[in-house]
Each structure stands twice: as structure tokens, then as C-alpha cells.
Design a protein around this motif. Structure first.
Motif, PDB file in Angstrom:
ATOM      1  N   ASN A 402       0.842  -1.204   0.000  1.00  0.00           N
ATOM      2  CA  ASN A 402       0.000   0.000   0.000  1.00  0.00           C
ATOM      3  C   ASN A 402       0.874   1.250   0.000  1.00  0.00           C
ATOM      4  O   ASN A 402       1.540   1.547   0.989  1.00  0.00           O
ATOM      5  CB  ASN A 402      -0.873  -0.008   1.267  1.00  0.00           C
ATOM      6  N   PRO A 492      -6.245  -3.476   6.748  1.00  0.00           N
ATOM      7  CA  PRO A 492      -6.770  -2.227   6.163  1.00  0.00           C
ATOM      8  C   PRO A 492      -7.889  -1.605   7.010  1.00  0.00           C
ATOM      9  O   PRO A 492      -8.014  -0.387   7.078  1.00  0.00           O
ATOM     10  CB  PRO A 492      -7.281  -2.670   4.778  1.00  0.00           C
ATOM     11  N   ILE A 493      -8.695  -2.459   7.655  1.00  0.00           N
ATOM     12  CA  ILE A 493      -9.786  -1.926   8.489  1.00  0.00           C
ATOM     13  C   ILE A 493      -9.216  -1.259   9.740  1.00  0.00           C
ATOM     14  O   ILE A 493      -9.678  -0.192  10.158  1.00  0.00           O
ATOM     15  CB  ILE A 493     -10.769  -3.059   8.860  1.00  0.00           C
ATOM     16  N   GLU A 495      -6.300   0.083   9.929  1.00  0.00           N
ATOM     17  CA  GLU A 495      -5.693   1.337   9.469  1.00  0.00           C
ATOM     18  C   GLU A 495      -6.751   2.428   9.292  1.00  0.00           C
ATOM     19  O   GLU A 495      -6.533   3.589   9.650  1.00  0.00           O
ATOM     20  CB  GLU A 495      -4.953   1.093   8.162  1.00  0.00           C
ATOM     21  N   ASN A 496      -7.913   2.074   8.740  1.00  0.00           N
ATOM     22  CA  ASN A 496      -9.000   3.048   8.594  1.00  0.00           C
ATOM     23  C   ASN A 496      -9.438   3.588   9.962  1.00  0.00           C
ATOM     24  O   ASN A 496      -9.716   4.783  10.124  1.00  0.00           O
ATOM     25  CB  ASN A 496     -10.190   2.403   7.891  1.00  0.00           C
ATOM     26  N   TYR A 499      -6.664   6.183  11.101  1.00  0.00           N
ATOM     27  CA  TYR A 499      -6.486   7.438  10.365  1.00  0.00           C
ATOM     28  C   TYR A 499      -7.790   8.199  10.152  1.00  0.00           C
ATOM     29  O   TYR A 499      -7.752   9.410   9.961  1.00  0.00           O
ATOM     30  CB  TYR A 499      -5.822   7.162   9.014  1.00  0.00           C
ATOM     31  N   HIS A 500      -8.926   7.522  10.168  1.00  0.00           N
ATOM     32  CA  HIS A 500     -10.186   8.224   9.934  1.00  0.00           C
ATOM     33  C   HIS A 500     -11.030   8.355  11.201  1.00  0.00           C
ATOM     34  O   HIS A 500     -12.068   9.023  11.165  1.00  0.00           O
ATOM     35  CB  HIS A 500     -10.995   7.498   8.856  1.00  0.00           C
ATOM     36  N   ARG A 560     -11.443   6.804   0.024  1.00  0.00           N
ATOM     37  CA  ARG A 560     -10.723   5.545  -0.127  1.00  0.00           C
ATOM     38  C   ARG A 560     -11.235   4.486   0.857  1.00  0.00           C
ATOM     39  O   ARG A 560     -11.266   3.298   0.558  1.00  0.00           O
ATOM     40  CB  ARG A 560      -9.231   5.804   0.111  1.00  0.00           C
ATOM     41  N   THR A 561     -11.654   4.938   2.021  1.00  0.00           N
ATOM     42  CA  THR A 561     -12.190   4.001   3.025  1.00  0.00           C
ATOM     43  C   THR A 561     -13.355   3.210   2.465  1.00  0.00           C
ATOM     44  O   THR A 561     -13.476   1.993   2.666  1.00  0.00           O
ATOM     45  CB  THR A 561     -12.646   4.783   4.259  1.00  0.00           C
ATOM     46  N   SER A 562     -14.254   3.886   1.750  1.00  0.00           N
ATOM     47  CA  SER A 562     -15.446   3.238   1.207  1.00  0.00           C
ATOM     48  C   SER A 562     -15.067   2.141   0.232  1.00  0.00           C
ATOM     49  O   SER A 562     -15.582   1.021   0.293  1.00  0.00           O
ATOM     50  CB  SER A 562     -16.326   4.296   0.526  1.00  0.00           C
ATOM     51  N   GLY A 564     -12.137   0.535  -0.039  1.00  0.00           N
ATOM     52  CA  GLY A 564     -11.416  -0.542   0.619  1.00  0.00           C
ATOM     53  C   GLY A 564     -12.347  -1.502   1.330  1.00  0.00           C
ATOM     54  O   GLY A 564     -12.208  -2.727   1.193  1.00  0.00           O
ATOM     55  N   LEU A 565     -13.316  -0.985   2.077  1.00  0.00           N
ATOM     56  CA  LEU A 565     -14.269  -1.859   2.766  1.00  0.00           C
ATOM     57  C   LEU A 565     -15.119  -2.643   1.770  1.00  0.00           C
ATOM     58  O   LEU A 565     -15.408  -3.830   1.975  1.00  0.00           O
ATOM     59  CB  LEU A 565     -15.158  -1.026   3.685  1.00  0.00           C
TER      60      LEU A 565
END
Length: 609
Positions: A402, A492-493, A495-496, A499-500, A560-562, A564-565
Motif C-alpha cells: 500500500n 486495512p480496516i 488502518e482506517n 487514520y479516519h 478511499r475508506t469506502s 477498501g471496505l
């Protein structure tokens, strides 16, 4: 604008600037606190001095009252005041009264003369100087008459008068007058039968006041009940004194009041005399004279504060110039690496931790290129279809790295290299290696234990990056660790969530990864954070996209979160069916929970590439 979006150099300057501002505010606070303490100390000193003066003056006035009381309460003096027999008045009671007056005057330095008047106007006197002639002047009789007629005279037992100015002699005098009340039991019993008038020795009072100088330019006054100056260290003081000051709140004047008189800051104290009703002692002290001994300390404090602020500015400049140059060079070189310039290597600009980090990254890039070359050589020996398949797998492996995560991690390393030492850098580098090694594993199906190790490595990086700003916890049932799971579905979840969700919080926050078997016998992972949460409208859009087959093709801008999930969700549904996948719940101000559900896999055939 978020601070985290600023360049590292600007963030450091912002930190230094904030520290300088905080120190300056503290220095100003200490300076003004010290000034206030100094003024309170000065006021307390002035209050103590004026209290001592008041007690001494009260003591002198008390001696006068006691001496007068001895005279007016003496039975022979009372008999003298009512006696009709001239012989008795002259040779019996008169001589005794005269001796008693002489005795009282000789033992009281504040008594300049004594006159006894009976109700018929007859008098007997004892004088210390020619100033006593005022007793025989008409202006004295007119002056003293209003005090004799004062209805409160008998109740008070005696009254100190105002000043009587003798213009012919050029003198100022005031008196103490007390009634002679017949108490022997005669026909005049309990009636006022005469008066005792005492000339107060004003010269002694003036001398006493002049010797009570508080500071070089201070002024001390004794005022009567009409605010006339009876005595003062200021020889020119006459008449009424500063009515606007004396009209202030009595409690404030007792503790000291700061005011401005003729452009100068003055501390004013007022104390009432106990022995003379309505009389008071007033002190006026220049404030700068009380605080003069503290001025050197103030100057030292200001000098030290300015010196420290300049030192902080110089230190910050040297720190940024010496450390940020190699760090910024490392960041620029890493951007070239991010563009996949495979022949490029990071320039080693220093021998410190930043230089060691650059060497480690170069060595990692050499190993990655060597691995790529070996893979290419191996696939050349295979038939063309297998070669194509291997190349596709290699491309897939490369795409799993990534770039956003790599960029954030390298920024983290730069920050830690600036702020800490090699221990944190070594920890981050080690954790990065674990994550990279895990991401390029050949198997698509891994043990849950390996996925948890990857998340723990990522959490370690985040913990160092944010200086333990928030807590993170892994809670996975032991029996699940040997089960299987698709690779890289949880990291990845997590990480979201960082950061979010948690990154935007000022402090605190909690991240928890939980794994257990649910009531249906499936493996259920829950990633919970206590971050800012997701707006209801955005959450509704995100939940809708989880059901889309290709979320990247959805209309409108998408975070990007949307995507990736949605990708993780669709991947799990393709592998295991529609009952599995990702669900998300969130509340503004409470946080977000992402649930990942997969079947329990003790073993599973190789997933399709």
C-alpha cells in the motif's frame, strides 16, 4: 488546516513557537504576580507602621483623658466648684485643687495648661507657658462655649476640640474639655458644676509625628472629626485634607488604597483613634518608595526571561537546520522510490540514525530487487502460460504494498527520528519488515495467528507514531489462532480506524480488535474504535456501497475508506457466500464498529488467484 498536513519542518517550528508563547505567558504571569505580591507586602508594611503610630497617639490621648478624669472626679475639686465660702475656696479646696493641677501637669508632658471653671464663671488655673493666656481671651470663651453646650459632652466624659488659631500670637492650639459632675451628695448632686479645660501640648504632638517618618517622601497626618490637620509631617498642611480619599469605603482605607495624587501613585492608610471620636491618623506613602528594593529583582527576572526565549529560538533554528536536512533529503528520495524508480538508491547524508535508516531501506530495496530477479529467472524456465501466471502473481504481490501506508509509515519514521532515538526507529523498521514479509507471502490463506501478528506489528508502529495517544487491544480467542483466514483482510480496516477515527481526536481514544466464535459457529471479528464516528448520511452511503459489486465505479466522489471496505466485503462474499462479509455501525461522537464474518476454517483449499 490540520497540523498533521503541514510539513515536518513547519510542525517543528510550530511546536517551538508554541513553547515560546507558553513560556512568555508564564513569564508575564510570574512578573505580574511578583509585582502584586510586592505591592501587598508594601501595603502590609504601611499598615503595620500606621497601626503603631495610631497606638502611640491613642496612648498620649489616653494619658490626657486619665489626667483629666483624676481632676474632675476628685471630691475637693468638686467641692471647690460649688463652695460659696470665699475663704474655703481660697485656702482650703482652692490650694488643694491648684496643687493637684500642678501635679497632673508636671507628670504629663502632653498637658500645657489646666483651667477649672465653676458654674458661676470663677476659675483656677495652672499654666506651663505664656500660651495659657488664651484661656483669658474672649475668642477662647466663644470657641469653647459650643463644646460646653454639646449635649453629648457628659455622656462622652470629655471632647477633644478643633484647632483654635491665635492670630495675634501666631499659634495653633486645641483643647480637651470635660465636665465636672457633682457626686458628693449635695444640692447639686449629679449636676454639671464646672468644666476642666486642658491645653494639649501641640509641640510635643508635632514632634512625635515628625519623628514617625515612614519613607523619605511619606506624609503622616492627624485629623480631627472635621478633617482639620491637627499635626503632620508636612508643616504646610492646613484645613481639609483630600475629602475624596477619606470618603472611600472605610474597610478599604484600613487595608490601604492605591490612588494617584498629582500624577504619583500613592498608598493611603487611614486608622481611627480610639481615644478621640471621629479623629483619625492618615498616612500617604509613595508606592515606588515601598517597592524600590524589589526593582532589581524585577529587572533580573525580565533579563533572564528574554535570555531564555532567545536561547530557545537559537536552539530551535540549529536543531531544525542540522536534523531536518537529512530527514527532508530522505523524504525526497523515498518519493522517487514510490514512483518505482528501481535503479535509484537513497543517498546516505549522515552517519546518525537517519543515515542508518537510509542504509536499511537501500538494503531492503536490494533484497526486493534480487527477489524479483530470481522470480523472473525461475519463470523463464517454465512454459509460457506458467510464466504469465507467475508474472500476474508477482504484479499482484507488488500491488499489495500500500503506497499510502508506506508514505504514512515513512513520515512516522521521520518524525520519530527527529524526536526520539534509534530504539523507536529500530522498532518501526522491524515491524515494517514483518508487515512486508507477511504481505508478500505466497499463500492467500493464512493462520489467524499470522494475521494477528501483522496487526500487532502495525499497532506497534501506530503506538510509537502517536506516542501512545490512544490505547489499542487485541482480544482473540485462543482456539481461533490456528484457524485459517484470507490474508490482509483486517489490517486495512484497523488502518482506517486509526487514520479516519482516532487520529482526529485531541487525546485519549481506544482501539479494540476482538475475535470470537458467534452463535452460528462462524468466526466473527470486530474492529471497534472510540473515534469521531461517521456522519449519518455518509454512513448510509457507505453501507449501501457494501452491497455494490464494483464500488469504484459508483457515481460521485468516494473516500478511499469506502472502496477498501467494499473490496474486502465483495472478496469475502465471492469466497464464502452472501452470508459472510463486512458490516459497519457508527455513531457521531461515540466511534465506529466494523464486523467481519468468515466461516470457521480448520483447513481450506487454495483460493482462486
Amino acid at each position: 488546516m490540520k497540523i498533521s498536513r503541514l510539513k515536518l519542518k513547519h510542525q517543528i517550528w510550530l511546536i517551538f513557537s508554541f513553547a515560546i508563547v507558553v513560556f512568555t505567558v508564564m513569564e508575564l504571569y510570574l512578573f505580574y504576580s511578583f509585582s502584586d505580591l510586592t505591592q501587598k507586602r508594601a501595603a502590609n508594611y504601611g499598615n503595620q507602621m500606621i497601626e503603631q503610630t495610631r497606638r502611640k497617639i491613642d496612648s498620649a490621648f489616653k494619658e490626657i483623658r486619665v489626667s483629666t478624669s483624676i481632676l474632675v472626679n476628685n471630691k475637693l475639686v468638686q467641692e471647690f466648684s460649688v463652695a460659696e465660702d470665699a475663704y474655703k475656696r481660697m485656702f482650703d479646696t482652692g490650694l488643694y485643687a491648684l496643687d493637684l493641677m500642678e501635679y497632673v501637669r508636671s507628670f504629663n508632658s502632653y498637658v500645657n495648661g489646666i483651667v477649672l471653671n465653676d458654674f458661676q464663671g470663677r476659675r483656677i488655673y495652672s499654666l506651663a507657658s505664656a500660651s495659657g493666656d488664651i484661656f483669658f481671651a474672649d475668642r477662647y470663651e466663644n470657641f469653647i462655649q459650643k463644646y460646653k453646650e454639646d449635649p453629648s459632652l457628659r455622656q462622652k466624659g470629655g471632647i477633644f476640640t478643633n484647632i483654635l488659631i491665635d492670630e495675634q500670637a501666631g499659634t495653633e492650639q486645641f483643647f480637651y474639655i470635660a465636665p465636672i459632675v457633682e457626686a458628693r451628695g449635695g444640692i447639686y448632686f449629679s449636676q454639671i458644676v464646672g468644666y476642666c479645660s486642658i491645653i494639649v501640648n501641640k509641640d510635643n504632638i508635632d514632634e512625635f509625628i515628625e519623628n514617625m517618618e515612614l519613607t523619605p517622601n511619606s506624609t503622616l497626618y492627624i485629623l480631627n472629626n472635621e478633617n482639620e490637620v491637627i499635626a503632620s509631617t508636612n508643616s504646610n498642611a492646613r484645613g481639609t485634607l483630600f475629602r475624596e480619599i477619606l470618603s472611600m469605603d472605610k474597610g478599604s482605607l484600613l487595608n490601604g488604597v492605591e490612588t494617584t495624587i498629582d500624577g504619583e501613585e500613592i498608598l493611603v492608610h487611614v486608622k481611627d483613634l480610639e481615644q478621640a471620636e471621629g479623629w483619625r491618623v492618615v498616612s500617604m506613602i509613595p508606592l515606588n518608595e515601598l517597592t524600590a528594593d524589589m526593582n532589581p529583582l524585577r529587572r533580573v527576572s525580565i533579563t533572564v526571561g528574554i535570555g531564555i526565549i532567545l536561547s530557545m529560538i537559537i536552539t530551535g533554528s540549529l536543531f531544525i537546520n542540522n536534523l531536518m536536512r537529512p530527514v527532508m533529503g530522505l523524504v525526497l528520495d523515498m518519493k522517487k522510490v514510490g514512483r518505482r524508480d528501481m535503479g535509484f538508491r537513497i543517498k546516505v547524508r549522515s552517519t546518525n540514525e537517519v543515515g542508518l535508516l537510509a542504509c536499511d531501506i537501500n538494503r531492503m530495496m536490494d533484497e526486493m530487487e534480487e527477489m524479483a530477479k530470481d522470480r523472473v529467472h525461475t519463470q523463464v524456465r517454465l512454459y509460457e502460460s506458467e510464466l504469465s501466471q507467475k508474472q500476474a502473481e508477482f504484479s499482484a504481490l507488488q500491488s499489495q504494498i500500500n503506497p499510502h501506508f508506506l508514505y504514512n509509515t515513512l513520515n512516522c519514521i521521520s518524525s520519530i527520528g527527529l524526536e526520539y532515538g534509534s530504539r523507536e526507529i529500530a522498532q518501526i523498521t522491524s515491524c515494517m519488515s514483518k508487515i512486508f514479509r507477511y504481505s508478500i507471502k505466497k499463500n492467500d490463506l493464512v493462520q489467524i495467528r499470522e494475521e494477528m501478528d501483522c496487526i500487532q506489528a502495525y499497532m506497534k508502529i501506530i503506538s510509537i507514531r502517536y506516542e501512545n495517544k490512544f490505547s489499542m487491544e487485541l482480544d482473540v480467542e485462543e482456539e481461533l489462532l490456528d484457524m485459517k483466514t484470507p490474508k490482509m483482510i483486517l489490517q486495512p480496516i484497523v488502518e482506517n480506524a486509526v487514520y479516519h477515527g482516532l487520529e482526529q481526536m485531541d487525546q485519549g481514544g481506544r482501539l479494540q480488535v476482538e475475535g470470537k466464535v458467534d452463535a452460528n459457529g462462524d468466526v466473527c471479528f470486530r474492529i471497534m474504535d472510540t473515534g469521531k464516528g461517521i456522519e449519518p448520511e455518509e454512513l448510509a452511503v457507505l453501507q449501501a456501497k457494501l452491497d455494490m459489486e464494483h464500488p469504484e465505479h459508483a457515481p460521485g466522489s468516494q473516500p478511499r475508506t469506502s472502496i477498501g471496505l467494499s473490496n474486502i466485503h465483495n472478496r469475502l462474499r465471492l469466497l464464502f457466500g452472501v452470508k459472510y462479509g463486512v458490516a459497519i455501525e457508527s455513531r457521531i461522537g461515540h466511534g465506529t464498529t466494523v464486523t467481519v464474518r468468515i466461516p470457521m476454517l480448520a483447513d481450506y483449499p487454495k483460493l482462486p488467484g
